[in-house]
Design an enzyme around this catalytic site. Structure first.
Site, mmCIF file in Angstrom:
data_model
loop_
_atom_site.group_PDB
_atom_site.id
_atom_site.type_symbol
_atom_site.label_atom_id
_atom_site.label_comp_id
_atom_site.label_asym_id
_atom_site.label_seq_id
_atom_site.Cartn_x
_atom_site.Cartn_y
_atom_site.Cartn_z
ATOM 1 N N TYR A 107 46.181 21.219 12.942
ATOM 2 C CA TYR A 107 46.512 21.836 11.570
ATOM 3 C C TYR A 107 46.079 23.324 11.685
ATOM 4 O O TYR A 107 44.875 23.739 11.229
ATOM 5 C CB TYR A 107 45.734 21.263 10.464
ATOM 6 C CG TYR A 107 46.108 19.700 10.006
ATOM 7 C CD1 TYR A 107 47.172 19.053 10.734
ATOM 8 C CD2 TYR A 107 45.175 18.692 9.282
ATOM 9 C CE1 TYR A 107 47.560 17.870 10.565
ATOM 10 C CE2 TYR A 107 45.506 17.628 9.443
ATOM 11 C CZ TYR A 107 46.780 16.922 9.999
ATOM 12 O OH TYR A 107 46.927 15.612 9.866
ATOM 13 N N HIS A 165 45.148 11.473 17.676
ATOM 14 C CA HIS A 165 46.050 12.030 16.843
ATOM 15 C C HIS A 165 47.391 11.902 17.369
ATOM 16 O O HIS A 165 47.608 12.390 18.500
ATOM 17 C CB HIS A 165 45.757 13.559 16.448
ATOM 18 C CG HIS A 165 46.501 14.056 15.618
ATOM 19 N ND1 HIS A 165 46.513 15.507 15.083
ATOM 20 C CD2 HIS A 165 47.562 13.760 14.602
ATOM 21 C CE1 HIS A 165 47.171 15.672 13.851
ATOM 22 N NE2 HIS A 165 47.799 14.421 13.869
#
Length: 332
Positions: free
Chosen positions: A50, A134
């Site tokens: 992010y 992830h």
């Protein structure tokens, strides 16, 4: 498996703190976290991906000085951040940040250890409460590496106390099911696969998590935004793209049924997203403090009228079998 590893019921997703799609100021990022804290939110989810670490840095700064045992942070591994030797100026993966760093897929034990160290430094935390792999399913090579090396590495970090709980975050209910049946996981974060428009996580995953005592963090209750407002607009997104006319028509019909029962589309969407017993948290992102406040208030508001579920099923807008399986509208 560690007991009581599930995060609190409402969480703040921090992708927007990494300038997802559009830039926000440090002040706005801080205000989003402070607003969530003041509203009682104590679970925060972030990732190196992010904003190439920006979300982790901003979240860590916002939590600095808070009692360490009073909050839960999850972050992720699999995209290792390294110096970009050939920067072009801007990140190309959806975040409005300079591309001075580059992501490298790595689910090896060494890669995971290095990723954790980087996250701890950016967050300023002595430990990671929940560590998630992830999107290991996005590539065949990373899928295989996670099963062979990554999952054992996560379990080893948990065993020595470097992290509190371990799991996986993915958009695929099928991949998540494979991971929970192949590794000793505590948490599954499933994105966009258990909401009013997509029930695919019900096809085995959620029941299996409940059977194994695995906490589920449900991300995507608003299906990328199309369920976030009382009525959808032409600019609404579904699965990270502009919603099609067919999706908009379906959502508008759902919204009409909600209004007829004196409730709203986002309230019904949140109630649905939390309806399976395996769901420990419905985690919501927000780009402005007022959005954070609204989301928390929605989650805390009274449940929708019981009759709305049957009405949605009767109108063909929600599968009657899903309503029955989740006992929506039933007492208790």
């Amino acid at each position: 498996m560690s007991p009581e590893v599930g995060p609190p019921r409402v969480g703040l997703g921090c992708a927007q703190l990494g300038n997802l799609y559009t830039a926000m100021s440090d002040e706005t990022a801080l205000a989003c976290v402070e607003t969530a804290w003041d509203a009682g939110v104590r679970y925060f989810d972030t990732a190196p991906h992010y904003g190439l670490g920006l979300s982790e840095r901003r979240l860590g700064a916002a939590l600095r000085g808070r009692p360490r045992d009073a909050f839960t942070v999850s972050t992720k591994v699999g995209r290792l951040l390294e110096r970009n030797l050939h920067p072009t100026g801007r990140d190309t993966e959806g975040f409005e940040v300079p591309d001075d760093l580059v992501r490298r897929w790595d689910f090896s034990a060494a890669g995971i250890t290095a990723s954790v160290a980087g996250s701890q430094e950016r967050l300023g935390l002595d430990r990671i409460d929940i560590l998630l792999a992830h999107d290991p399913d996005l590539r065949p090579a990373t899928h295989a590496q996670f099963l062979a090396e990554g999952a054992p590495a996560l379990e080893a970090l948990r065993a020595v106390g470097r992290v509190g709980a371990v799991g996986v975050g993915t958009n695929s209910a099928e991949a998540a099911y494979e991971y929970v049946t192949s590794a000793d996981l505590d948490v599954v974060m499933i994105a966009g696969r258990f909401n009013l428009l997509d029930h695919s996580a019900l096809d085995g995953l959620l029941d299996e998590c409940a059977r194994r005592g695995i906490s589920v963090v449900n991300v995507g209750a608003f299906a990328s935004g199309v369920l976030a407002n009382p009525t959808p607009s032409a600019a609404s997104h579904f699965r990270y793209e502009l919603a099609s006319p067919e999706v908009l028509a379906r959502v508008s019909a759902i919204a009409g049924v909600c209004a007829a029962f004196g409730t709203t589309l986002p309230r019904v969407a949140l109630a649905f997203a939390a309806s399976h017993p395996a769901v420990a948290s419905v985690t919501l992102g927000a780009s402005r403090p007022e959005h954070v406040r609204r989301n928390v208030q929605l989650a805390a508001s009274p449940q929708p009228p019981a009759g709305v579920w049957g009405a949605l099923a009767e109108a063909g807008l929600l599968d009657a079998e899903v309503v029955e399986r989740l006992r929506l509208g039933s007492p208790g």
